[in-house]
Design a protein around this motif. Structure first.
Motif, short mmCIF file in Angstrom:
data_model
loop_
_atom_site.label_atom_id
_atom_site.label_comp_id
_atom_site.label_asym_id
_atom_site.label_seq_id
_atom_site.Cartn_x
_atom_site.Cartn_y
_atom_site.Cartn_z
N GLY A 1 0.79 -1.11 0.17
CA GLY A 1 0.17 0.14 0.11
C GLY A 1 0.74 1.16 -0.09
N SER A 2 2.28 1.01 0.16
CA SER A 2 3.01 2.48 0.36
C SER A 2 3.70 2.64 -1.08
N ASN A 3 3.35 1.82 -2.14
CA ASN A 3 3.95 1.77 -3.39
C ASN A 3 2.84 2.99 -4.05
N GLU A 4 3.25 3.87 -4.47
CA GLU A 4 2.31 4.77 -5.25
C GLU A 4 1.94 4.11 -6.76
N ASN A 5 2.45 2.83 -7.10
CA ASN A 5 1.76 2.30 -8.36
C ASN A 5 1.12 1.14 -7.83
N TYR A 6 0.52 0.94 -6.65
CA TYR A 6 -0.32 -0.15 -6.02
C TYR A 6 -1.25 -0.66 -7.13
N GLU A 7 -2.10 0.26 -7.63
CA GLU A 7 -3.12 0.02 -8.55
C GLU A 7 -2.66 -0.67 -9.81
N GLU A 8 -1.51 -0.31 -10.36
CA GLU A 8 -0.87 -0.78 -11.38
C GLU A 8 -0.52 -2.24 -11.19
N GLN A 9 0.09 -2.43 -10.06
CA GLN A 9 0.59 -3.86 -9.47
C GLN A 9 -0.47 -4.77 -9.30
N ILE A 10 -1.81 -4.31 -8.57
CA ILE A 10 -2.81 -5.14 -8.68
C ILE A 10 -3.20 -5.50 -9.94
N GLU A 11 -3.23 -4.76 -11.03
CA GLU A 11 -3.85 -5.14 -12.30
C GLU A 11 -2.71 -6.18 -12.89
N VAL A 12 -1.45 -5.95 -12.71
CA VAL A 12 -0.39 -7.02 -13.35
C VAL A 12 -0.54 -8.40 -12.50
N THR B 1 -10.99 -14.32 -2.81
CA THR B 1 -9.64 -13.69 -2.63
C THR B 1 -9.74 -12.49 -1.65
N ILE B 2 -8.78 -12.46 -0.75
CA ILE B 2 -8.68 -11.21 0.31
C ILE B 2 -7.64 -10.34 -0.26
N LEU B 3 -7.76 -9.09 -0.16
CA LEU B 3 -6.87 -8.07 -0.45
C LEU B 3 -6.13 -7.72 0.59
N ALA B 4 -5.16 -8.16 0.89
CA ALA B 4 -4.21 -7.60 2.05
C ALA B 4 -3.58 -6.44 1.84
N ILE B 5 -3.94 -5.29 2.04
CA ILE B 5 -2.95 -3.91 1.86
C ILE B 5 -2.21 -4.04 2.90
N ASN B 6 -0.77 -4.29 2.77
CA ASN B 6 0.47 -4.50 3.65
C ASN B 6 1.07 -2.90 3.78
N LYS B 7 1.93 -2.95 4.68
CA LYS B 7 2.91 -1.86 5.03
C LYS B 7 1.79 -0.77 5.41
N ILE B 8 0.76 -0.61 5.99
CA ILE B 8 0.10 0.37 6.75
C ILE B 8 1.09 1.24 7.78
#
Length: 590
Positions: A454-465, A480-487
């Protein structure tokens, strides 16, 4: 049976040397010297062996009279250092004196040492050696000899090479200075400069360092160079200015493009795929991982062999400076095809074994699979959930081989959590194909946990990949559980919460490192474990005590009675537990 006029038994003798570990205080062992001299006497051809500083014979080759094949061997991490390899070769004419071609090879490959031994009728006569020494801005060649064979064998290799290394080191100004063991690379892309950030991370992981980057916004690519002639000229100037010894393209290159670019730039050129394959080769530790990486490397190399072949032939000077030639390329192709088939058979056998394990596990275990972009924190999460010590490093592809751990839920039920190789944008097709048996863990999983940085500004692109790779594997419809890490790091929580609304996903915000909200994640896993639970009635034979214990541990017992034909059980069980006890479920429920 012969190969290019060389008898099979000679080739077998030569092959026996490869991989031998010598006492690294010796320039060569007496046994290895005897073998290459015997071969020289029998074949009347030069024989060359290449030895690294650990004393390992990394290759042995044979050539025509006065020539032997010259290859680009190097264990150096910087263009400014010696190769870390010494070459010992024979002269069938009995004279050990170094030739102009030998000295040319020494300079071209920056060998630690080049050593020539004269041989007559298989008997060594005399030895000479030469090395490079730095004097002001030029290199001097220092030649020593002749030595009797006894005197030559008594030379301490470690002391000699240490002294040579000392005299060779170069002092440069600090404008673009980097550690000597780091390769200095210029990154090249055909989009914006910021798109090369991930390529830089890959380079960091591989152990190199970026000294510059160039990008060309171009809709059509040049077939010869990928980039245009003007940009190529700019790249060449940048290579010289920054003293780079490596150029990495963010796009996949053909063998011809690599050849053309290396001709123009006079430095090594690789593409994104080669860089990723190099990282995978370093990271793979299991037998399966190593086989899969080698398979991907060979499949990558096959269509580019002509380009690589010309590249190898341009080394110039030395022991056998001829290029591989068409016949040699055909031999290489054949050997690669044979090795690919052999590796595919080995990987297929491993896949069958893995499938058997999966089948057995499917009858008794709820499988949770961690997926996500590389470096999202999957291994850290596995460690925190299972109190284990899976290798973790803040680099891309820190862990490559899959890891499986058992985790107990609050209810006492056990689940198995599997960590998979991290995904990445433009993941090489051959790598996905080679690692299919490993990646298929996600296909057989009961639940996926998609770990997101979650700290990566490109997280949405990474989710899509990641979602695209899951789709390719046929696992995009898995729960699927989406675990947003590094809060615990800086991140836009509002933006991430909007992601939950936009995707209608089951999202949990966690810190795998600091174990924040992992109890909530385990609760959600337990929810999915029990999601399809049903009430079953069954009669368990008294001889199946282990099964009864399993049902107690992995379900909710509502009623139990001891009857004449067995133990009557009414309970709430998931599909895995009920499948394990299917033979004893009462007929009216089957």
């Amino acid at each position: 049976m012969v190969d290019n006029g060389i008898k099979k038994n000679i080739l077998e003798k030569l092959d026996s040397l490869k991989g031998e570990i010598l006492d690294n205080t010796l320039l060569i062992s007496y046994e290895a010297l005897s073998i290459i001299c015997d071969i020289t006497g029998e074949a009347n051809r030069e024989v060359a062996i290449f030895i690294n500083r650990r004393g390992e014979i990394i290759d042995a080759v044979i050539g025509d009279y006065n020539t032997a094949e010259l290859r680009q061997y190097s264990e150096r991490r910087s263009e400014d250092s010696l190769s870390g390899i010494r070459c010992i070769h024979t002269h069938p004419n009995g004279y050990g004196m170094l030739s102009d071609m030998d000295i040319s090879a020494l300079k071209a490959l920056k060998l630690d040492l080049i050593i020539a031994i004269g041989v007559i009728n298989g008997i060594p006569q005399e030895a000479y050696y030469a090395y490079l020494s730095k004097k002001n801005s030029d290199y001097d060649t220092v030649c020593k000899g002749p030595f009797t064979i006894n005197d030559f064998l008594s030379i301490n290799a470690q002391d000699l090479i240490s002294e040579i290394e000392k005299n060779y080191k170069i002092k440069r100004d600090n404008t673009f200075s980097v550690a000597n063991d780091k390769e200095k690379a210029i990154l090249v892309g055909i989009n914006g400069l910021e798109d090369l950030d991930e390529l830089k991370e890959l380079l960091d992981t591989a152990g190199g360092i970026e000294v510059g980057r160039i990008a060309q916004n171009k809709h059509t690519v040049d077939n010869a160079y990928l980039i245009g002639k003007g940009k190529l000229k700019e790249l060449k100037m940048e290579v010289q200015k920054k003293e780079a010894n490596l150029v990495i393209f963010d796009e996949e290159l053909t063998g011809i493009q690599i050849r053309n670019l290396e001709r123009e730039l006079d430095v090594r050129v690789i593409d994104r795929t080669q860089l990723i394959l190099d990282i995978f080769a370093k990271r793979a530790s299991s037998k399966e991982g190593k086989l899969q990486v080698e398979l991907a490397q060979l499949k990558y190399m096959m269509p580019r062999l002509i380009g690589f072949g010309v590249q190898m032939s341009r080394t110039g000077g030395g022991i056998g400076t001829r290029g591989p030639g068409e016949k040699k390329l055909e031999i290489d192709r054949r050997r690669i095809r044979e090795r690919v088939r052999e590796l595919e058979r080995d990987v297929d056998e491993i896949k069958k074994h893995r499938d058997l394990i999966r089948i057995n596990r499917a009858d008794s275990t709820f499988l949770v699979c961690l997926v996500g972009y590389t470096n999202a924190g999957k291994s850290t999460l596995l460690n925190s959930l299972s109190d284990s010590q899976v290798y973790v490093e803040d680099k891309l592809f820190a862990t490559l081989d899959p890891t499986v751990r058992k985790v107990s839920l609050k209810s006492g039920q056990d689940v198995v959590i599997s960590d998979t190789v991290g995904f990445i944008n433009k993941l090489p097709h051959d790598l996905v194909a080679a690692f299919k048996s490993t990646l298929e863990e996600v296909v057989y999983a009961n639940l996926l946990i998609h770990v997101v940085d979650g700290s990566n500004e490109n997280y949405e692109e990474q989710i899509e990949v990641v979602n695209n790779v899951l789709k390719d594997l046929g696992a995009d419809n898995k729960p699927t559980i989406l675990a947003i890490n590094k809060i615990d790091k800086n991140m836009s929580i509002n933006s991430l919460y909007s992601l939950e609304l936009r995707t209608n996903s089951d999202i949990i915000f966690i810190s795998a490192k600091n174990k924040i909200n992992l109890d909530k994640l385990l609760d959600r896993i337990e929810h999915y474990v029990n999601l399809n639970n049903k009430v079953y009635e069954m009669v368990i034979p008294y001889a199946e005590g282990a099964l009864l214990a399993y049902l107690h541990d992995n379900g909710k017992i509502i009623k139990k009675e001891y009857r004449e034909n067995g133990i009557y059980v009414m309970g709430e069980f998931d599909s895995i537990a009920s499948a394990r006890a299917k033979d004893y479920i009462c007929q009216n429920q089957k």
